[in-house]
Design a protein around this motif. Structure first.
Motif, mmCIF file in Angstrom:
data_model
loop_
_atom_site.group_PDB
_atom_site.id
_atom_site.type_symbol
_atom_site.label_atom_id
_atom_site.label_comp_id
_atom_site.label_asym_id
_atom_site.label_seq_id
_atom_site.Cartn_x
_atom_site.Cartn_y
_atom_site.Cartn_z
ATOM 1 N N ALA A 1 0.834 -1.205 0.000
ATOM 2 C CA ALA A 1 0.000 0.000 0.000
ATOM 3 C C ALA A 1 0.868 1.253 0.000
ATOM 4 O O ALA A 1 0.565 2.231 -0.703
ATOM 5 C CB ALA A 1 -0.913 -0.005 1.224
ATOM 6 N N TYR A 2 1.940 1.208 0.753
ATOM 7 C CA TYR A 2 2.856 2.350 0.824
ATOM 8 C C TYR A 2 3.463 2.633 -0.550
ATOM 9 O O TYR A 2 3.576 3.791 -0.971
ATOM 10 C CB TYR A 2 3.956 2.058 1.841
ATOM 11 C CG TYR A 2 4.974 3.160 2.000
ATOM 12 C CD1 TYR A 2 4.658 4.331 2.687
ATOM 13 C CD2 TYR A 2 6.253 3.022 1.483
ATOM 14 C CE1 TYR A 2 5.592 5.342 2.847
ATOM 15 C CE2 TYR A 2 7.198 4.018 1.634
ATOM 16 C CZ TYR A 2 6.864 5.174 2.319
ATOM 17 O OH TYR A 2 7.800 6.173 2.467
ATOM 18 N N GLY A 3 3.819 1.574 -1.262
ATOM 19 C CA GLY A 3 4.390 1.741 -2.595
ATOM 20 C C GLY A 3 3.422 2.430 -3.550
ATOM 21 O O GLY A 3 3.802 3.358 -4.280
ATOM 22 N N TYR A 4 2.170 2.003 -3.540
ATOM 23 C CA TYR A 4 1.166 2.630 -4.420
ATOM 24 C C TYR A 4 0.882 4.066 -3.997
ATOM 25 O O TYR A 4 0.628 4.935 -4.841
ATOM 26 C CB TYR A 4 -0.124 1.811 -4.410
ATOM 27 C CG TYR A 4 -0.024 0.545 -5.221
ATOM 28 C CD1 TYR A 4 -0.032 0.579 -6.616
ATOM 29 C CD2 TYR A 4 0.097 -0.702 -4.601
ATOM 30 C CE1 TYR A 4 0.073 -0.585 -7.366
ATOM 31 C CE2 TYR A 4 0.203 -1.874 -5.339
ATOM 32 C CZ TYR A 4 0.195 -1.805 -6.724
ATOM 33 O OH TYR A 4 0.312 -2.960 -7.460
ATOM 34 N N SER A 5 0.944 4.322 -2.685
ATOM 35 C CA SER A 5 0.701 5.694 -2.219
ATOM 36 C C SER A 5 1.789 6.642 -2.710
ATOM 37 O O SER A 5 1.519 7.807 -3.022
ATOM 38 C CB SER A 5 0.618 5.726 -0.685
ATOM 39 O OG SER A 5 1.892 5.637 -0.077
ATOM 40 N N LYS A 6 3.009 6.135 -2.793
ATOM 41 C CA LYS A 6 4.116 6.973 -3.276
ATOM 42 C C LYS A 6 3.946 7.291 -4.761
ATOM 43 O O LYS A 6 4.291 8.392 -5.211
ATOM 44 C CB LYS A 6 5.461 6.276 -3.038
ATOM 45 C CG LYS A 6 5.782 5.999 -1.569
ATOM 46 C CD LYS A 6 5.819 7.273 -0.733
ATOM 47 C CE LYS A 6 7.124 8.020 -0.926
ATOM 48 N NZ LYS A 6 7.227 9.173 0.009
ATOM 49 N N VAL A 7 3.406 6.343 -5.513
ATOM 50 C CA VAL A 7 3.142 6.591 -6.932
ATOM 51 C C VAL A 7 2.076 7.678 -7.068
ATOM 52 O O VAL A 7 2.229 8.635 -7.839
ATOM 53 C CB VAL A 7 2.676 5.303 -7.643
ATOM 54 C CG1 VAL A 7 2.274 5.618 -9.089
ATOM 55 C CG2 VAL A 7 3.783 4.257 -7.632
ATOM 56 N N ALA A 8 0.986 7.535 -6.306
ATOM 57 C CA ALA A 8 -0.088 8.533 -6.355
ATOM 58 C C ALA A 8 0.424 9.902 -5.934
ATOM 59 O O ALA A 8 0.069 10.927 -6.527
ATOM 60 C CB ALA A 8 -1.241 8.094 -5.452
ATOM 61 N N LEU A 9 1.297 9.920 -4.947
ATOM 62 C CA LEU A 9 1.853 11.182 -4.449
ATOM 63 C C LEU A 9 2.727 11.842 -5.509
ATOM 64 O O LEU A 9 2.705 13.069 -5.673
ATOM 65 C CB LEU A 9 2.663 10.897 -3.181
ATOM 66 C CG LEU A 9 3.051 12.082 -2.299
ATOM 67 C CD1 LEU A 9 1.810 12.813 -1.801
ATOM 68 C CD2 LEU A 9 3.878 11.593 -1.108
ATOM 69 N N ARG A 10 3.461 11.041 -6.236
ATOM 70 C CA ARG A 10 4.307 11.579 -7.300
ATOM 71 C C ARG A 10 3.456 12.171 -8.433
ATOM 72 O O ARG A 10 3.832 13.171 -9.055
ATOM 73 C CB ARG A 10 5.213 10.477 -7.847
ATOM 74 C CG ARG A 10 6.262 10.973 -8.846
ATOM 75 C CD ARG A 10 7.254 9.900 -9.217
ATOM 76 N NE ARG A 10 6.659 8.818 -9.982
ATOM 77 C CZ ARG A 10 6.485 7.580 -9.521
ATOM 78 N NH1 ARG A 10 6.845 7.279 -8.296
ATOM 79 N NH2 ARG A 10 5.945 6.646 -10.281
ATOM 80 N N LEU A 11 2.302 11.574 -8.656
ATOM 81 C CA LEU A 11 1.436 12.020 -9.744
ATOM 82 C C LEU A 11 0.586 13.247 -9.383
ATOM 83 O O LEU A 11 0.291 14.070 -10.249
ATOM 84 C CB LEU A 11 0.500 10.878 -10.169
ATOM 85 C CG LEU A 11 1.150 9.637 -10.798
ATOM 86 C CD1 LEU A 11 0.112 8.559 -11.000
ATOM 87 C CD2 LEU A 11 1.823 9.996 -12.123
ATOM 88 N N ALA A 12 0.184 13.335 -8.091
ATOM 89 C CA ALA A 12 -0.779 14.394 -7.727
ATOM 90 C C ALA A 12 -0.612 14.821 -6.278
ATOM 91 O O ALA A 12 -1.506 14.626 -5.453
ATOM 92 C CB ALA A 12 -2.203 13.898 -7.981
ATOM 93 N N SER A 13 0.515 15.422 -5.985
ATOM 94 C CA SER A 13 0.802 15.800 -4.596
ATOM 95 C C SER A 13 -0.044 16.968 -4.100
ATOM 96 O O SER A 13 -0.079 17.242 -2.898
ATOM 97 C CB SER A 13 2.287 16.145 -4.449
ATOM 98 O OG SER A 13 2.616 17.269 -5.256
ATOM 99 N N ARG A 14 -0.718 17.655 -5.004
ATOM 100 C CA ARG A 14 -1.534 18.803 -4.594
ATOM 101 C C ARG A 14 -2.990 18.440 -4.335
ATOM 102 O O ARG A 14 -3.820 19.328 -4.111
ATOM 103 C CB ARG A 14 -1.448 19.908 -5.643
ATOM 104 C CG ARG A 14 -0.041 20.490 -5.778
ATOM 105 C CD ARG A 14 -0.013 21.654 -6.752
ATOM 106 N NE ARG A 14 1.327 22.221 -6.874
ATOM 107 C CZ ARG A 14 1.636 23.258 -7.648
ATOM 108 N NH1 ARG A 14 0.686 23.860 -8.358
ATOM 109 N NH2 ARG A 14 2.875 23.711 -7.701
#
Length: 242
Positions: free
Chosen positions: A49-62
């Motif tokens: 889950a942490y790995g996927y969250s980092k991907v989402a964060l890289r794509l849309a941190s705002r």
């Protein structure tokens, strides 16, 4: 990270979907699918889950929902400093107070129970719904225990919600925390009573109250596999007992 084909992104909450509308369509879909994977894995596979969250964060941190998901994933992996930073970011974006108990618990995880107690006494707590206020009470009691203030922890948990006979989503955890604090204080009879009450409320097995109750009653559970192994050891190759 690979995402199963059956994950479309439509599974996410409608409020989150609305937040993602600020993004280009293709990007929004990618972020949504990663957020779905965070939700799917966070209990059984926190690292995934942490790995996927980092991907989402890289794509849309705002996007606030993305920061919140990243916070939950970091929290599940006991990365409390990172979780606290993400929760703070999400709170700045939304202005809501619902993450306040989690932020306080992160302070506990970072070895700052005094800070968690300070947060429990702020006006932000009054902005929480009933579930959030109960969660804040649990965090405050945990902070008291971190500071070896067992009696204060017990008093902190004593509340109308604890005394109520109605069962709410938080009831089992609140009763369990109270029983555990009583047990730590050496009040075994009272602890047994409250572990039993926790079992009554814990329909989905979210706590190990039944195990704790059995332990207090002196009940021992034997693993069926261990029994089979013992029987096999006592038999010869022809199936007869040695």
């Amino acid at each position: 990270m690979p995402i199963p084909e059956d994950v479309t992104g439509d599974e996410i909450d409608k409020d989150v979907r609305q937040e993602l509308q600020s993004l280009p369509k293709t990007l929004a879909e990618d972020v949504a699918r990663n957020l779905v994977m965070v939700a799917r894995l966070i209990d059984e596979d926190p690292e995934g889950a942490y790995g996927y969250s980092k991907v989402a964060l890289r794509l849309a941190s705002r996007v606030a929902a993305v920061r919140e998901a990243a916070g939950f994933a970091a929290y599940a992996n006991q990365k409390y400093s990172e979780a606290l930073a993400e929760f703070r970011a999400a709170r700045r974006m939304t202005g809501g107070a619902e993450l306040w108990p989690l932020m306080a618990d992160c302070e506990r995880g970072l070895g700052r129970p005094e800070k968690a107690l300070d947060m429990a006494g702020t006006p932000e707590v009054q902005k929480l719904d009933k579930a959030g206020q109960v969660e804040m009470r649990l965090v405050a009691a945990g902070a008291r225990r971190d500071m070896d203030q067992l009696d204060a922890a017990i008093v902190t948990l004593q509340s109308p919600e604890l005394a109520s006979s109605s069962v709410q989503p938080w009831t089992a955890r609140l009763r369990y925390a109270y029983a555990d604090a009583l047990f730590a204080a050496g009040r075994r009879d009272e602890a047994r009573e409250w572990f039993a009450k926790a079992v009554e409320a814990d329909k989905d097995g979210s706590t190990d109250a039944s195990d704790r109750l059995a332990e207090l009653d002196g009940v021992e559970f034997v693993d069926a596999f261990d029994e089979d192994e013992d029987e096999a050891e006592n038999e010869g190759d022809d199936g007869r007992e040695k």
